[in-house]
Design a protein around this motif. Sequence first.
Motif, short mmCIF file in Angstrom:
data_model
loop_
_atom_site.label_atom_id
_atom_site.label_comp_id
_atom_site.label_asym_id
_atom_site.label_seq_id
_atom_site.Cartn_x
_atom_site.Cartn_y
_atom_site.Cartn_z
N ASP A 47 64.75 97.01 59.08
CA ASP A 47 64.24 98.24 59.67
C ASP A 47 63.17 97.97 60.73
OD1 ASP A 47 65.89 99.71 58.04
OD2 ASP A 47 64.36 100.05 56.49
N ALA A 48 62.41 96.91 60.52
CA ALA A 48 61.35 96.56 61.48
C ALA A 48 61.44 95.07 61.77
CB ALA A 48 59.98 96.93 60.92
N SER A 49 62.37 94.71 62.67
CA SER A 49 62.63 93.29 62.94
C SER A 49 61.43 92.56 63.51
CB SER A 49 63.82 93.17 63.89
OG SER A 49 63.56 93.88 65.11
N ILE A 50 60.49 93.32 64.08
CA ILE A 50 59.29 92.69 64.66
C ILE A 50 58.50 91.92 63.60
CG2 ILE A 50 57.81 94.70 64.29
CD1 ILE A 50 57.78 92.30 67.31
N LEU A 51 58.64 92.31 62.32
CA LEU A 51 57.91 91.64 61.25
C LEU A 51 58.30 90.16 61.12
CD1 LEU A 51 58.00 94.39 58.46
CD2 LEU A 51 56.08 93.79 59.93
N ALA A 52 59.58 89.87 61.41
CA ALA A 52 60.07 88.50 61.26
C ALA A 52 59.39 87.54 62.23
CB ALA A 52 61.58 88.45 61.45
N VAL A 53 58.92 88.07 63.37
CA VAL A 53 58.32 87.23 64.41
C VAL A 53 57.06 86.52 63.91
CG1 VAL A 53 57.25 87.26 66.70
CG2 VAL A 53 59.27 88.69 66.24
N PHE A 54 56.34 87.19 63.00
CA PHE A 54 55.02 86.69 62.62
C PHE A 54 54.96 86.00 61.26
CE2 PHE A 54 54.47 90.30 65.51
CZ PHE A 54 53.69 89.71 66.50
N ILE A 55 56.12 85.83 60.61
CA ILE A 55 56.14 85.19 59.29
C ILE A 55 55.60 83.76 59.37
CG2 ILE A 55 57.59 84.36 57.40
CD1 ILE A 55 59.44 86.73 57.90
N SER A 56 56.16 82.97 60.27
CA SER A 56 55.75 81.56 60.37
C SER A 56 54.31 81.43 60.83
CB SER A 56 56.68 80.80 61.31
OG SER A 56 56.62 81.35 62.62
N LEU A 57 53.83 82.37 61.66
CA LEU A 57 52.45 82.33 62.12
C LEU A 57 51.48 82.48 60.95
CD1 LEU A 57 50.41 82.36 64.51
CD2 LEU A 57 50.64 84.86 64.49
N ILE A 58 51.75 83.46 60.09
CA ILE A 58 50.86 83.71 58.96
C ILE A 58 50.94 82.58 57.93
CG2 ILE A 58 50.43 85.28 57.01
CD1 ILE A 58 51.34 87.56 58.85
N THR A 59 52.16 82.18 57.58
CA THR A 59 52.30 81.13 56.56
C THR A 59 51.75 79.79 57.07
OG1 THR A 59 54.57 80.66 57.35
CG2 THR A 59 54.33 82.21 55.51
N GLY A 60 51.98 79.48 58.33
CA GLY A 60 51.48 78.22 58.88
C GLY A 60 49.97 78.16 58.93
N THR A 61 49.34 79.26 59.37
CA THR A 61 47.87 79.29 59.45
C THR A 61 47.25 79.22 58.06
OG1 THR A 61 48.04 80.65 61.44
CG2 THR A 61 45.90 80.54 60.37
N ALA A 62 47.81 79.98 57.11
CA ALA A 62 47.30 79.94 55.74
C ALA A 62 47.47 78.55 55.13
CB ALA A 62 48.01 80.99 54.89
N GLY A 63 48.61 77.92 55.39
CA GLY A 63 48.84 76.57 54.87
C GLY A 63 47.84 75.57 55.41
N ASN A 64 47.52 75.67 56.70
CA ASN A 64 46.52 74.79 57.29
C ASN A 64 45.15 75.00 56.67
OD1 ASN A 64 48.42 73.69 59.03
ND2 ASN A 64 47.97 75.14 60.67
N ALA A 65 44.81 76.29 56.44
CA ALA A 65 43.51 76.60 55.83
C ALA A 65 43.45 76.05 54.40
CB ALA A 65 43.29 78.11 55.82
N GLY A 66 44.55 76.17 53.66
CA GLY A 66 44.60 75.65 52.29
C GLY A 66 44.46 74.15 52.24
N THR A 67 45.07 73.45 53.21
CA THR A 67 44.97 71.99 53.27
C THR A 67 43.54 71.56 53.58
OG1 THR A 67 47.27 71.83 54.01
CG2 THR A 67 45.86 69.92 54.39
N GLN A 68 42.87 72.29 54.48
CA GLN A 68 41.46 71.99 54.78
C GLN A 68 40.60 72.15 53.53
OE1 GLN A 68 40.69 74.78 57.96
NE2 GLN A 68 41.03 73.24 59.55
#
Length: 456
Positions: free
Chosen positions: A314-335
Amino acid sequence: MNEAQLEIEERLERMKELLNAENMPDFRDEFLALHSYEQGQVYLGLTKEERQKTYHYLSPNELGDMFEVIEEDEESVEEYLREMNPNYAADMLGAMYADNAVDILKQLNKHQVKVYLDLMPEENASEIKELLHYEDETAGSIMTTEFVSIVANQTVRSAMAILKSKAPEAETIYYIYVVDSEEVLVGVISLRDLIINEDDQLIADLMSEHPVAVKVTDDQNDVAKTIRDYDFLAVPVVDEVDHLLGIITVDDIIDVIDDEATSDYSGLAGVDVEETTENPFIAASKRLPWLITLLFLGISTASLISRYEVMVSDASILAVFISLITGTAGNAGTQSLAVAVRKLATQDDSNTNFGKMIFSEIMTGLVTGLVTGITIFVVVGIWKHNFILGFVIGMAMLCAITVANLAGSLIPILMDRLGFDPAVASGPFITTLSDLTSVLIYFNIAALFMSYFVGQ
């Protein structure tokens, strides 16, 4: 290749020429003139046939001096010893400092150890056997029994005489330890103090009482912290009733610190960073178990995303930002994980407030998440002309980074409390776990604002 490595390569070629020419006098002169580290690098660069010649050209004592600085994997050490005549190998091990000989013998099977010990002089064998009985990674397992001890009621003159007689066998003479009639440690005096004071002065008047010592059962990491904190070159090792058993020198502690750093880095990377094999199948077999485990965790993330398939449709724009959020959170968790593991490795339990550490990481996550969230809110709002979408992405980023920071600090602390190495909570594991929580946070927040960006 730096200048030092080039020099070693040149020396290696020179040693090979002398060995192939069977020029024993020149080989001995030039090889023994090298530093023991350089000797070791030359030895490691020789072929099996060339090494066989060195066993004829060098005495066991001379080879033992070099072997004490060689740090090779288990297979190589066993291979080198098998090349030698058993009596030659036993004499070499017996000539080494006991703690270094133990390090090598612990890499062999029990039968091989027995063979070499049986061939050694009884005095050397009994000393090594005693050290072999201590548990790995304890003070007892890395200490040496080659040290100098004196008594308090003797003069500087007599102490110097003892020092001169025992110095050739001692691993270090910078510190001389003072014991009583029952071998209980009562003091320590430095070589400098012996040299600068008058010959007739009593050791009791010069020694430092209540010397810092470690217990034979102490963990080697605790010993490393003691030597680091006090800037010691060596530390005495005592039993439960303070009998002096041995000493641990700073060179052994450097090895401990190096091993621990390598272990921590391997854990954080999820791979053995000391892997030396060039066989791709062997290398893959060592890496695959962890990768397969992470694969199944990744499948759980993909499965979670599939639950929101209708929302994404219904809102395909949401898919664009999945990797951005997961990648940034993963980097923060590793730090956060790296900081937590480092703090656990460098702080004493008595000085570590775990609640304060976790609270600090949560607040750090909130601050970094807020700044990152505001940034992405503005960028997405301007880029997509939808500040509601930007708010969803920014809020998801804030929450995901905070949760990742909490997980990155909490998981290693829990593992440490359970008796496991906190570095096992590796970066790839934290990253994959952050992916899972980030997706859950993202889509739950997005569900509250679906009406503002459906169809985008």
